[in-house]
Scaffold this motif. Structure first.
Motif, PDB file in Angstrom:
ATOM      1  N   GLN A 132      27.532 -16.179  15.073  1.00 17.21           N
ATOM      2  CA  GLN A 132      27.083 -17.337  14.313  1.00 17.21           C
ATOM      3  C   GLN A 132      26.283 -16.917  13.077  1.00 17.21           C
ATOM      4  O   GLN A 132      26.409 -17.516  12.004  1.00 17.21           O
ATOM      5  N   TYR A 173      26.807 -23.793  11.127  1.00 14.60           N
ATOM      6  CA  TYR A 173      26.542 -22.623  11.970  1.00 14.60           C
ATOM      7  C   TYR A 173      25.064 -22.536  12.339  1.00 14.60           C
ATOM      8  O   TYR A 173      24.185 -22.924  11.577  1.00 14.60           O
ATOM      9  N   MET A 174      24.793 -22.031  13.522  1.00 17.36           N
ATOM     10  CA  MET A 174      23.425 -21.957  14.063  1.00 17.36           C
ATOM     11  C   MET A 174      22.753 -23.332  13.951  1.00 17.36           C
ATOM     12  O   MET A 174      21.667 -23.485  13.381  1.00 17.36           O
ATOM     13  N   LYS A 205      28.820 -15.730  10.491  1.00 20.89           N
ATOM     14  CA  LYS A 205      29.515 -16.852   9.851  1.00 20.89           C
ATOM     15  C   LYS A 205      28.575 -17.641   8.927  1.00 20.89           C
ATOM     16  O   LYS A 205      29.010 -18.165   7.893  1.00 20.89           O
ATOM     17  N   GLU A 217      19.844 -15.323  19.359  1.00 28.90           N
ATOM     18  CA  GLU A 217      20.855 -15.986  18.562  1.00 28.90           C
ATOM     19  C   GLU A 217      22.180 -15.255  18.711  1.00 28.90           C
ATOM     20  O   GLU A 217      22.245 -14.055  19.005  1.00 28.90           O
ATOM     21  N   ASP A 218      23.281 -15.964  18.510  1.00 27.89           N
ATOM     22  CA  ASP A 218      24.621 -15.398  18.598  1.00 27.89           C
ATOM     23  C   ASP A 218      24.913 -14.633  17.309  1.00 27.89           C
ATOM     24  O   ASP A 218      24.915 -15.216  16.216  1.00 27.89           O
TER      25      ASP A 218
END
Length: 912
Positions: free
Chosen positions: A242, A214-215, A245, A238-239
């Protein structure tokens, strides 16, 4: 009375089954190789009291509580909404996830479940710390990354007591000025920084963070770049999903590591129940449903088993009936059995909803219901959760026993090793296994002597500083020889073993023995030094000093040791030394013969030694020749009136194993009788061994008889230590007019010791010697000029300096070998120098190839060569009130300026 829910016993049975960890593998055991735990959703109204019953059942489980935490999602969401109203909805959901995970981590890492079942959240702790570092979405300044690393470094130091102690102000003040500056700087600054840099590369949490999915790092894979994104996720666009998670995966990975079974991890084996997270009242409004779905998506995307049972509760209205069907506890196929069937048939592509197992919870039974009491009893029994007991090997008693056993084994092993090393050191003269000489020396308990071969400078536990220095000189020259051989491969490397009785006579007179043994070694070292000098051609010479014990009594053991060394060292080609003409020397000669080694002895002079081996040679004359010279000298003394009667009293040892004394007195008797002398023999018990020779007087008693007739001559055919006892009696009884005393060649050892000579300053006596009067530090020649350079302490510029000839004889013994090497290299170029070839070449040392040595000419005589030198020099030395021996005359071949005495016996060469 608390409410009783219909069929609650089945629900509690299902919960107990889901939290109980199998002894092998993971859940479900009904579906092998498909490890998985469903997310259990409780759907129904009026569940508040049921949640408390579940909490109490988990907390009262036997034999140990189940790690669990109940979280009210409405309360947690209200906290986030109130505290972080500045966040966008998606980031508020991320903050909710972080706080929920922090609460769960705090519970699972606490000691409530037992100190040995605490979970260490290294990965989640690092991610959470980075996320909490900055609370704004503003662009960081240019030094933000440096500040982040600095704060991270302090965090690591605080987590480790040793590093924290080093960097504390108190330590800095306490150490300042009390330790070297470099230690101060290294301990307080360099070492912690080096450790932090290394841990950022090697630490498990840092390595995992760069490998997790992730990321995915947009930075070139460095921790600093990735960590910087986590400190400012909103500014970096950033998401949030993500980030959520990433946090969940870090949290679950820490749980996986804690539960991972390994033989060396007792704590993992003691975890017999899975952790439980009860999320109460999940809904879309409090973002609880989205959080649970994130958990299920991480499970699906990573494909890894995580030991966490998530339980959710919601009302009928809040459940999404279109997405998943709610199962009843009363169905013929229980909800868990139905889920296991789905697991058997499911492929690798499991959707997130696959993990969700919703179960309908019936309403509580009203008061007065006919099934109320029966259901209450069943529910009470089902609420008594039981989990497996840890395996016996993982228990504290077993662990304590294993640790005690391991410590006992370690202590026993270490003790055994120490005891074995102590036995080794005791058997090898106190040397450790790592010592280069340890394997070739042994301690003889019977006589308290260290014997063997020592080529690296070991002094056989001698107290003589000069002997120790001499052996170290030889060791240094051996290293030099090996270096020369490596640099000049055209010069072969040859090794001679010098075997001697390095420590005293059989009667343990250490100072006397060390003196002559040291001089022999110095003669050998001098010959080696000259062979290693610049511009010298021929082979490169190594010397291995060997001690055969007092009186050569351990000569056979040393010979066997040398024979074993020849297997790994083919450069060993010969032996020198072999002190004293005793039976032990004869046995040593036999052992060396069986090993195939030629010998060139230094001082032995007994008549029959060369009869025992064809490989034996010597550079000293034999006793029969010494007796002839003594008889001729006595005849001259009688003719000139210095001896009044043609009579001689011969004093000799009663020890039949002393071949020197036995053969010398027999030769003296024959030689003197041939000169018409009356021979009166008188034997004595040597040294302090009078008990071994019952009825035989000691040397001191025999010395008293010397003074009974001062007109006759006295010849002493024994050892120098016994000669001292005779002189003590003569000095105390005869007064100033002692008879004429002539000693054999062994008396030269007394003549070489200034301290021992000085005890008899008023006595005058003569003795036979195997070297000319140049045997002193002021003598000219190759030997003594070299000794002055190598052994300055042995040659002080004082008037009392005199050497007994052992150095010269040892020097000549080595020189005979060098003469043989030279012959082989001239006549057979490229021929390997083997013991057999060297033995053959020793026989060529005669005629034009005779050695003009320091002790006289060494000529083995005859076309094929003999074993003993022909017409070897024998000198007459006198000790008088001046104290220093002076040469009176000599017989034999010598290139000195003075001719041999006119009274000398006929030449051996002429007689042959």
């Amino acid at each position: 009375m608390e409410p009783v829910f219909a069929h609650a016993d089945k629900l509690f049975a299902l919960l107990n089954k889901l939290v109980r960890r199998p002894r092998k593998g993971e859940l479900p055991p009904e579906v092998p190789d498909r490890d998985a735990i469903p997310v259990l959703g409780l759907v129904g109204d009026r569940q508040d009291r049921l949640v408390e019953q579940v909490r109490r059942a988990l907390g009262e489980a036997q034999p140990r509580r189940v790690p669990h935490e109940v979280i009210d999602m409405d309360e947690r969401w209200d906290e986030v909404a109130g505290d972080r109203a500045d966040l966008a909805p998606d980031w508020q959901r991320s903050e909710l996830c972080r706080r929920v995970l922090v609460q769960l981590a705090q519970e699972y890492s606490s000691a409530r479940g037992g100190h040995d079942r605490r979970v260490r959240f290294r990965r989640f702790g690092l991610v959470n710390w980075l996320l909490e570092m900055t609370c704004t979405d503003e662009e960081p300044d240019s030094r933000h990354d440096q500040g982040m690393l600095s704060r991270l470094r302090h965090r690591e130091f605080e987590r480790r007591p040793v590093l924290g102690f080093l960097r504390s102000p108190g330590t800095e003040v306490a150490l300042q000025g009390k330790v070297p500056w470099w230690a101060y700087v290294f301990g307080l600054y360099v070492l912690p920084l080096m450790w932090f840099r290394a841990w950022r590369v090697l630490g498990s949490e840092y390595r995992w963070l760069l490998r997790q999915p992730y990321m995915a790092p947009g930075d070139p894979g460095t921790f600093a770049g990735f960590a910087l994104r986590l400190t400012q996720p909103r500014w970096g666009r950033e998401d949030p999903d993500q980030v959520v998670k990433l946090m969940i995966n870090a949290f679950l990975e820490d749980l996986r590591v804690a539960y991972r079974r390994r033989l060396w991890r007792r704590r993992a084996a003691r975890r017999t129940a899975y952790c439980v997270a009860f999320l109460r009242g999940v809904s879309d409004a409090n973002r609880g449903r989205a959080l649970v779905r994130s958990f299920m998506e991480v499970r699906r995307e990573t494909g890894a088993f995580d030991p966490l049972l998530i339980i959710t509760s919601c009302t009928e209205d809040e459940h999404d009936h279109e997405r998943t069907r709610v199962r009843s506890l009363t169905e013929e196929l229980t909800p868990y059995e139905a889920w296991c069937e789905r697991l058997r048939s499911a492929g690798r592509s499991r959707g997130a909803d696959f993990w969700y197992l919703p179960v309908r919870v019936p309403a509580p039974l009203p008061d007065g219901h006919p099934d109320l009491e029966a259901q209450n009893e069943c529910t009470s029994a089902a609420r008594r959760f039981t989990v497996g007991r840890p395996p016996a090997w993982a228990g504290r008693a077993a662990t304590t026993g294993a640790v005690a056993l391991a410590l006992a084994l370690v202590v026993g092993g270490v003790g055994g090793m120490v005891e074995r090393d102590e036995r080794w050191e005791k058997a090898h003269c106190g040397l450790a296994r790592s010592d280069a000489d340890a394997a070739t020396v042994t301690w003889q308990e019977k006589t308290g002597e260290c014997v063997g071969v020592a080529s690296h400078g070991f002094a056989f536990k001698a107290d003589d500083r000069k002997l120790d220095g001499t052996l170290k000189v030889i060791a240094a020259q051996n290293r030099r020889a090996e270096k020369i051989h490596r640099m000049s491969r055209n010069r072969p490397l040859v090794t001679l073993v010098h075997v001697s009785a390095m420590f005293s006579s059989p009667d343990n007179e250490p100072s006397e023995a060390l003196s002559y043994a040291r001089e022999q070694l110095q003669g050998v070292a001098s010959a080696q030094w000259r062979q290693l000098g610049p511009g010298v051609r021929g082979p490169v010479l190594r010397i291995l000093p060997a001690n055969a014990g007092s009186g050569m009594r351990y000569g056979t053991e040393v010979a066997a040791m040398v024979g074993g060394m020849m297997e790994s060292d083919p450069t060993i080609v010969g032996v020198t030394g072999l002190d004293e003409s005793r039976q032990a020397t004869v046995r040593t000669i036999g052992a060396l013969t069986r090993a195939g080694l030629p010998m060139v002895a230094t001082t032995p002079s007994a008549d029959t030694l060369d009869d025992h081996s064809p490989l034996y040679h010597q550079v000293s004359p034999q006793n029969w020749r010494e007796a002839e010279v003594a008889a001729a000298y006595a005849g001259e003394l009688f003719e000139t009136g210095k001896v009044k009667k043609r009579e001689v009293l011969v004093l000799y040892s009663a020890d039949r194993s002393d071949a020197y004394s036995r053969t010398l007195w027999e030769d003296v008797r024959k030689a003197f009788e041939g000169k018409d002398f009356v021979v009166t023999p008188r034997k004595f018990a040597p040294g302090s061994r009078t008990d071994a020779f019952s009825g035989t007087p000691g040397a001191n008693s025999v010395g008293q008889d010397v003074c009974h007739d001062k007109k006759r001559m006295v010849f002493f055919a024994g050892r120098s230590e016994d000669f001292e006892d005779v002189l003590h009696s003569v000095d105390s009884i005869c007064g100033s007019s002692e008879p004429f005393i002539l000693g054999g060649d062994d008396v030269a050892r007394l003549g070489a010791d200034a301290a021992r000579r000085s005890a008899f300053h008023r006595l005058t006596y003569d003795f036979l010697d195997f070297t000319p009067n140049t045997a002193s530090c002021d003598g000219s020649g190759n030997l003594y000029s070299t000794m002055k350079e190598l052994f300055q302490e042995e040659c002080p510029p004082v008037a009392t300096t005199y050497l007994d000839g052992h150095a010269a004889l040892a020097f000549d013994a080595v020189s005979v070998y060098l003469r043989a090497f030279s012959y082989l290299m001239e006549k057979a170029r490229g021929m390997e120098l083997t013991p057999h070839a060297v033995w053959q070449a020793l026989g060529t040392v005669h005629g034009d190839r005779a050695l003009d040595g320091e002790s006289g000419v060494v000529d083995f005589g005859g076309e094929a060569g003999g074993h003993t030198p022909v017409d070897k020099l024998i000198s007459i030395q006198r000790v008088d009130s001046d104290g220093l021996p002076a040469q009176r005359a000599y017989c034999g071949r010598w290139t000195g300026k003075t001719p041999a005495a006119h009274w000398c016996p006929a030449s051996e060469a002429g007689a042959s």
